[in-house]
Scaffold this motif. Structure first.
Motif, PDB file in Angstrom:
ATOM      1  N   ARG A   1      34.136   9.405  25.145  1.00  0.00           N
ATOM      2  CA  ARG A   1      34.259   8.817  26.481  1.00  0.00           C
ATOM      3  C   ARG A   1      34.806   7.396  26.428  1.00  0.00           C
ATOM      4  O   ARG A   1      34.514   6.624  25.521  1.00  0.00           O
ATOM      5  CB  ARG A   1      32.907   8.808  27.171  1.00  0.00           C
ATOM      6  N   THR A   2      35.562   7.060  27.436  1.00  0.00           N
ATOM      7  CA  THR A   2      36.033   5.683  27.611  1.00  0.00           C
ATOM      8  C   THR A   2      35.685   5.169  29.001  1.00  0.00           C
ATOM      9  O   THR A   2      35.886   3.985  29.291  1.00  0.00           O
ATOM     10  CB  THR A   2      37.561   5.600  27.430  1.00  0.00           C
ATOM     11  N   ASP A   3      35.158   6.041  29.843  1.00  0.00           N
ATOM     12  CA  ASP A   3      34.851   5.659  31.228  1.00  0.00           C
ATOM     13  C   ASP A   3      33.361   5.375  31.359  1.00  0.00           C
ATOM     14  O   ASP A   3      32.555   6.278  31.513  1.00  0.00           O
ATOM     15  CB  ASP A   3      35.264   6.780  32.191  1.00  0.00           C
TER      16      ASP A   3
ATOM     17  N   GLY B   1      30.908   3.564  33.692  1.00  0.00           N
ATOM     18  CA  GLY B   1      30.905   2.987  35.025  1.00  0.00           C
ATOM     19  C   GLY B   1      29.835   1.946  35.242  1.00  0.00           C
ATOM     20  O   GLY B   1      29.227   1.435  34.305  1.00  0.00           O
TER      21      GLY B   1
ATOM     22  N   PRO C   1      26.304   6.431  32.482  1.00  0.00           N
ATOM     23  CA  PRO C   1      27.500   5.812  31.885  1.00  0.00           C
ATOM     24  C   PRO C   1      27.369   4.307  31.731  1.00  0.00           C
ATOM     25  O   PRO C   1      27.795   3.728  30.729  1.00  0.00           O
ATOM     26  CB  PRO C   1      28.621   6.183  32.868  1.00  0.00           C
ATOM     27  N   ARG C   2      26.760   3.670  32.704  1.00  0.00           N
ATOM     28  CA  ARG C   2      26.563   2.226  32.611  1.00  0.00           C
ATOM     29  C   ARG C   2      25.645   1.878  31.438  1.00  0.00           C
ATOM     30  O   ARG C   2      25.896   0.922  30.692  1.00  0.00           O
ATOM     31  CB  ARG C   2      25.953   1.705  33.908  1.00  0.00           C
TER      32      ARG C   2
ATOM     33  N   GLY D   1      27.534   2.343  28.162  1.00  0.00           N
ATOM     34  CA  GLY D   1      28.501   1.259  28.015  1.00  0.00           C
ATOM     35  C   GLY D   1      27.836  -0.048  27.629  1.00  0.00           C
ATOM     36  O   GLY D   1      28.337  -0.798  26.774  1.00  0.00           O
TER      37      GLY D   1
END
Length: 298
Positions: free
Chosen positions: A84-86, A88, A93-94, A97
């Motif tokens: 994954r690169t997205d 959010g 996802p946050r 990341g």
């Protein structure tokens, strides 16, 4: 920080002004320290480390970030994190990341940590909560982000904390400020205690205090990594304790933390031993990476 280079077995306490040495003498702690040291020495002695240590470090960083995110509620498969690169501004996802950013940032803060641990903690929270952007760079708050004024500083009286995994009583803002200052003074004074003990105390204090509005678990585990690397126990950052903490499970993590917060000798020793086991499992993970690289090169 002045932890012993490879976490050598602790000597009996020498002075009452080094409380970390006192903790190192608790029953069972010396065994944990010795076991961690032997495990770290073994993986550093692997033949792959002589030629491909950078690859092992990169893989350990990825796996450590995945483990830290899992403990904060985003339990993604390793290949999903790799692909994954997205990432959010909301939800899982946050969280993933933020864990990836913290792992990358931690290695850049070692020299600052030795001079100002509190400054590093503020930076780690900024990186986790806002992607390392200042409020000006971010162009204002985005959906799902904490209020700008809470990012990169300890919480004030009345400010809520979003840390669903940890349900222990929340210290008030004055206690947080006092204990953070005490922790900083302790670290700056230096200690003869093994690196594992120092790392476990830093990790445990930050989880107990939850000094920030968000991302406290992620920050605490990143701080543990900084201590382990900066102490010289794991200078190439190839022994991701976050992997071990995730493998041992959230229930065991919380139970061990409750022991630390209790302040009893047994509880604190059990927390240190839990952190030691997490490092050992991180060692096992990187040993497997070394073996895989070796097979691929054969």
């Amino acid at each position: 920080m002045a932890g012993n280079s490879r976490g050598t077995s602790p000597a009996p306490p020498k002075a009452s002004d080094d409380p970390l040495v006192t903790l190192a003498s608790l029953p069972g702690v010396a065994d944990s320290v010795d076991s961690v040291r032997k495990g770290v020495d073994r993986v550093y002695g692997h033949r792959v480390m002589r030629r491909r240590s950078n690859e092992v470090t990169s893989e350990a960083a990825l796996r450590g970030a995945r483990g830290s995110a899992a403990l904060s509620g985003a339990d993604w498969a390793l290949e999903e994190v790799r692909r994954r690169t997205d990432f959010g501004v909301e939800g899982e996802p946050r969280t993933v990341g933020a864990a990836l950013r913290l792992t990358a940032e931690a290695g850049q803060l070692l020299s600052v940590w030795r001079q100002s641990p509190l400054r590093v903690l503020a930076r780690l929270h900024l990186v986790a909560a806002s992607g390392g952007r200042s409020s000006e760079e971010a162009g204002g708050r985005q959906p799902g982000e904490p209020a700008d004024e809470t990012v990169g500083r300890p919480r004030l009286a009345g400010e809520p904390v979003d840390e669903p995994l940890i349900e222990l009583a929340l210290p008030d803002a004055d206690e947080v400020a006092g204990r953070l200052d005490g922790l900083s003074r302790l670290l700056l004074a230096g200690t003869e205690a093994p690196a594992l003990v120092t790392a476990a105390v830093v990790h445990g204090e930050l989880l107990a205090l939850r000094p920030f509005a968000t991302c406290n678990g992620l920050v605490a585990r990143a701080a543990e990594r900084i201590v382990l690397v900066g102490s010289g126990l794991d200078p190439k950052s190839i022994c991701p304790a976050e992997v071990g903490h995730a493998e041992l499970g959230r229930a065991a993590y919380v139970a061990a933390l409750e022991g630390y917060v209790s302040g009893t000798p047994e509880g604190v020793a059990a927390w240190i031993a839990h952190c030691g086991r997490a490092v050992e499992l991180g060692v096992r993970e990187s040993t497997a990476v070394c073996e895989a690289l070796q097979r691929g090169a054969a």
